[in-house]
Scaffold this motif. Structure first.
Motif, short mmCIF file in Angstrom:
data_model
loop_
_atom_site.label_atom_id
_atom_site.label_comp_id
_atom_site.label_asym_id
_atom_site.label_seq_id
_atom_site.Cartn_x
_atom_site.Cartn_y
_atom_site.Cartn_z
N LEU A 58 42.46 39.97 39.37
CA LEU A 58 42.64 39.77 40.85
C LEU A 58 44.12 39.44 41.16
CD1 LEU A 58 39.56 38.41 42.25
CD2 LEU A 58 40.31 40.62 42.84
N ASN A 59 44.81 38.38 40.58
CA ASN A 59 45.89 37.88 40.65
C ASN A 59 46.95 38.78 40.26
OD1 ASN A 59 45.88 35.24 42.03
ND2 ASN A 59 44.90 34.54 40.12
N MET A 60 46.74 39.59 39.33
CA MET A 60 47.63 40.82 38.74
C MET A 60 47.94 41.80 39.98
SD MET A 60 46.96 41.97 34.77
CE MET A 60 46.77 40.52 33.33
N GLY A 61 46.65 42.31 40.47
CA GLY A 61 46.80 43.09 41.58
C GLY A 61 47.50 42.40 43.04
N ARG A 62 47.23 41.28 43.08
CA ARG A 62 47.98 40.24 44.26
C ARG A 62 49.25 40.41 44.11
NH1 ARG A 62 45.08 37.47 48.16
NH2 ARG A 62 46.88 36.02 48.37
N ILE A 63 49.85 39.95 42.60
CA ILE A 63 51.24 40.10 42.46
C ILE A 63 51.95 41.51 42.67
CG2 ILE A 63 52.95 39.57 40.60
CD1 ILE A 63 51.23 37.40 39.70
N LEU A 64 51.27 42.36 42.30
CA LEU A 64 51.88 43.88 42.42
C LEU A 64 52.09 44.27 44.00
CD1 LEU A 64 50.04 45.85 39.60
CD2 LEU A 64 52.46 45.02 39.58
#
Length: 166
Positions: A58-64
């Motif tokens: 989820l955090n990977m997606g948020r960072i993108l």
């Protein structure tokens, strides 16, 4: 090792944060499944690693989408616990194999029927609770009126699917 190399290489091309989170994701599954730690043998706790990796993704997606914007701590913990509880359903398919391999899963410890009842209850409660508990951390509170009934319906469907005989 080739795929590991390319995974790390490509994630480093995206950003340093994605590279770090990808490494964290891989490390968590490594300690989950590889001796000497092999935490998949530890009941309930092992599934929190699956929840932890869900938060990492989820955090990977948020960072993108929103650079330098990780999920707050409280929602992250709630997601880890919730996903950790419902992830126990993956152990229902191989109770005898886990018993032989001395892997202490909920179905091995409680028996198939009691584990099914408990895991089905996790689905029934975690889905709607996730909406109620996580909404304050997001600016989409109007979505609660749509998502809460949907999560109750999905929780009910999964409740009955888990409790099915086969």
């Amino acid at each position: 090792f080739l795929f590991l190399f390319f995974s790390m290489l490509f994630s480093s091309m995206v950003s340093l944060e994605i590279f770090f989170l990808n490494g964290l994701f891989i490390f968590a599954y490594f300690i989950y499944s590889v001796p000497p730690m092999r935490l998949k043998r530890v009941p309930v706790f092992s599934k929190w690693i699956i929840g932890f990796n869900s938060v990492v993704l989820l955090n990977m997606g948020r960072i993108l989408l929103y650079p330098n914007n990780l999920l707050p701590l409280i929602p992250s913990i709630l997601i880890i616990i919730g996903v950790g509880l419902i992830a126990n359903f993956i152990d229902l398919k191989d109770i005898e194999g886990d018993r032989i391999g001395k892997i202490k899963t909920l179905p091995v410890l409680l028996g198939a029927t009691q584990a099914k009842n408990l895991i089905a209850t996790f689905f029934l409660t975690v889905y709607p609770a996730s909406i109620v508990l996580l909404i304050p951390y997001f600016s989409f509170s109007f979505l609660m009126t749509f998502f809460l009934p949907l999560m109750i319906l999905i929780g009910l469907c999964q409740f009955f699917l888990v409790k099915k005989k086969n």
